[in-house]
Each structure stands twice: as structure tokens, then as C-alpha cells.
Write an enzyme that holds these catalytic residues in place. Structure first.
Site, PDB file in Angstrom:
ATOM      1  N   CYS A  74       0.863  -1.179   0.000  1.00 16.36           N
ATOM      2  CA  CYS A  74       0.000   0.000   0.000  1.00 16.36           C
ATOM      3  C   CYS A  74       0.901   1.230   0.000  1.00 16.36           C
ATOM      4  O   CYS A  74       1.710   1.403   0.929  1.00 16.36           O
ATOM      5  CB  CYS A  74      -0.875  -0.014   1.256  1.00 16.36           C
ATOM      6  SG  CYS A  74      -1.902   1.450   1.457  1.00 16.36           S
ATOM      7  N   CYS A 184      -0.993   3.598  -6.556  1.00 19.39           N
ATOM      8  CA  CYS A 184      -1.845   2.980  -5.535  1.00 19.39           C
ATOM      9  C   CYS A 184      -2.071   1.552  -6.007  1.00 19.39           C
ATOM     10  O   CYS A 184      -2.330   1.319  -7.200  1.00 19.39           O
ATOM     11  CB  CYS A 184      -3.167   3.733  -5.424  1.00 19.39           C
ATOM     12  SG  CYS A 184      -4.467   2.834  -4.537  1.00 19.39           S
TER      13      CYS A 184
HETATM   14  N1  DGL Z   1      -3.909   0.444  -2.070  1.00 23.03           N
HETATM   15  C1  DGL Z   1      -3.697   1.652  -1.308  1.00 23.03           C
HETATM   16  C2  DGL Z   1      -2.459   2.372  -1.834  1.00 23.03           C
HETATM   17  O1  DGL Z   1      -1.616   1.750  -2.468  1.00 23.03           O
HETATM   18  C3  DGL Z   1      -4.972   2.422  -1.291  1.00 23.03           C
HETATM   19  C4  DGL Z   1      -5.102   3.284  -0.103  1.00 23.03           C
HETATM   20  C5  DGL Z   1      -6.517   3.672   0.271  1.00 23.03           C
HETATM   21  O2  DGL Z   1      -7.185   2.858   0.916  1.00 23.03           O
HETATM   22  O3  DGL Z   1      -6.882   4.815  -0.008  1.00 23.03           O
HETATM   23  O4  DGL Z   1      -2.275   3.545  -1.627  1.00 23.03           O
END
Ligand code: DGL
Length: 271
Positions: A74, A184
Site C-alpha cells: 500500500c 496505488c
Molecule cells: N492500495 C492503497 C495504496 O496503495 C490504497 C489506499 C486507500 O485505501 O486509499 O495507496
């Protein structure tokens, strides 16, 4: 012996599975325990303090599950918590961050777009990436609110998703970006919809494989195991199970994430 201990991977939701997919491509025998913190997403619109708190609770849980390394799959949690986690835990920790450097090297127009959460783009880690690798390139950060929710709802190519993507990608294309970074881990699941909007000439960078390569380096020759994938979620396990199975193209079982961690850190989390 240690090859039978899993690698712990976590994200705010199912997005980190795009990293798991790359890890399994490189290390098909690896045992993995995955945590989706779906009840608390989107992290991208939460405070750094909240994200750090969740990251510590999940890291504690993953250590309790025997994790021998931790992958923060993440960007938002890496920006908010990687440093504090590394200070608090002794196991190897691999994070993910927007691929500003590869994008700056790849661009021909000198303009790159970074699609990421608001929190990632506001972080000091991102500012540092820009300072180090963005001097000779125009780097445009686009906070792509709403996309994480689309992926979590399983809307990978529906009207709401396409409309949001067009809104977020439009300014990057209009500015002349020829390279777009998926900053993301949820966004790689939107790749066909993104490609349909940006066309074939724009380069799209997903850092997932680079992270998998880093995990492989960290584990050294120790990438064997029973090829198991155990998943936990703080969200609705049935809904998450259906979605995760669809995203991975195989049936995975998802168990509820227990509420509290088990206290494996070597010191308290800094504020
Ligand atoms: N998958 C997360 C990232 O890489 C998403 C974060 C979220 O929940 O906004 O930033």
C-alpha cells in the site's frame, strides 16, 4: 526450516493483491498471509496517525501468524508508517512507493503523471521522491479519489469507474504526460479501463513487479514453501472472499481479522 514461514502482506483492502500476484509470479512456492483492512479504507483519506495505528495492529497480527518478512502493499501506508514500522520491528520490511524515478527515466515528453491517493501525494516521502528524481521532469500528482472504492465494489470497468478515470486522467493527458504511474496498488486492477482512456502510446508504470523483485532479494534463496495463500479481512469476509477470488482468478478463503494485535513489536509506536 524458515522457508515454511509465510511472508505477511497487507493493504487497506484488496489492492495489495496486485502485488501478491507479482510475488507469486516470481516466487510460486512462497507461503503468504494477506490482510485486507477493508473496514478502515480508504486509507488515502485518513490521517497519517490513523494509518500508522492500523499498520502497527496489522503488523502485530502478521507476526503472530509467523511472518518472516512484511510487505506493505500500500503506497499510502508505506508513506505513513514504513519508517516507524522499521524502527519498531526487526523483521525485513518492504514497502511500495510511486515510481517517480522510472517514470522520469522513461518519459520522452518530460511530463509524467502520478495517479495516487491524496495522502500519498501530501506525504513527506513523496516530496522527497520529487526532490531526488523529479528535477528535470514535470511531475504532476493527481489525487484519484473514488477509485479505491470502485475496485472494492468490484466495478473494474463500469460507468462510474470510467467517468472517474476520465476525470482523473484528463488533466494529465491534457498537460502532455506520456508516462503515467499507478501510485496505488488498487489501480492495476483498472488497467484495461485506464488503457482504453489513455490509448496505446502512453506508458503505464505499475511498480508491483519491482516490489516482488525486492522481496525476492530480501528473502535470498529462501523462497520455497507450500504455495499457500491465507487471507484475512476486517471487512465483510463473504464479500471480500468473492472479490479476492475474482481478482486473483482462483478461489481463496477469507477469515475475519481478529480485532487486536498481539504485541510483537520491540517498542511502542511513535506518535
Ligand atoms: N492500495 C492503497 C495504496 O496503495 C490504497 C489506499 C486507500 O485505501 O486509499 O495507496
Amino acid at each position: 526450516m524458515s522457508e515454511h514461514r509465510p511472508v505477511g502482506v497487507f493493504d487497506s483492502g484488496v489492492g495489495g493483491l496486485s502485488v501478491v500476484r507479482e510475488m507469486r509470479r516470481r516466487m510460486p512456492r512462497l507461503d503468504i498471509v494477506y490482510v485486507s483492512d477493508a473496514r478502515h479504507l480508504p486509507y488515502g483519506e485518513k490521517s497519517e496517525e490513523f494509518i500508522r495505528e492500523r499498520s502497527f495492529a496489522i503488523a502485530d497480527f502478521l507476526l503472530g501468524e509467523g511472518a518472516r518478512a512484511l510487505v506493505i502493499a500500500c503506497n499510502t501506508a508505506t508513506a505513513a508508517a514504513a519508517r516507524a514500522l522499521r524502527e519498531a520491528f526487526t523483521l525485513p520490511i518492504v514497502g511500495i512507493e510511486p515510481a517517480v524515478k522510472p517514470a522520469a527515466q522513461a518519459t520522452r515528453s518530460g511530463i509524467v503523471g502520478i495517479l495516487a491517493t491524496a495522502s500519498t501525494l501530501q506525504s513527506s516521502r513523496y516530496a522527497e521522491l520529487l526532490r531526488r528524481f523529479g528535477q528535470f521532469t514535470r511531475v504532476i500528482g493527481q489525487p484519484a479519489s473514488g477509485l479505491v472504492e470502485c475496485v472494492e465494489a468490484g466495478e473494474l470497468d463500469g460507468p462510474r469507474t470510467r467517468e472517474l478515470l476520465a476525470r482523473h486522467l484528463g488533466p494529465l493527458l491534457e498537460a502532455g504526460a506520456d508516462t503515467i504511474v499507478l501510485g496505488c496498488t488498487h489501480y492495476p486492477f483498472l488497467l484495461p479501463a485506464i488503457r482504453a482512456i489513455v490509448g496505446p502510446a502512453v506508458r503505464i508504470i505499475d511498480p508491483g513487479d519491482a516490489v516482488a523483485r525486492r522481496v525476492e532479494e530480501v528473502l535470498g534463496s529462501d523462497t520455497g514453501g507450500g504455495a499457500t495463500l491465507r487471507c484475512f479481512s476486517s471487512g465483510d469476509p463473504a464479500a471480500q472472499q468473492a472479490l479476492m477470488s475474482r481478482l486473483l482468478g482462483e478461489t481463496v478463503a477469507v477469515l475475519p481479522l481478529p480485532e487486536r494485535g498481539r504485541g510483537h513489536r520491540r517498542e511502542a509506536a511513535p506518535g
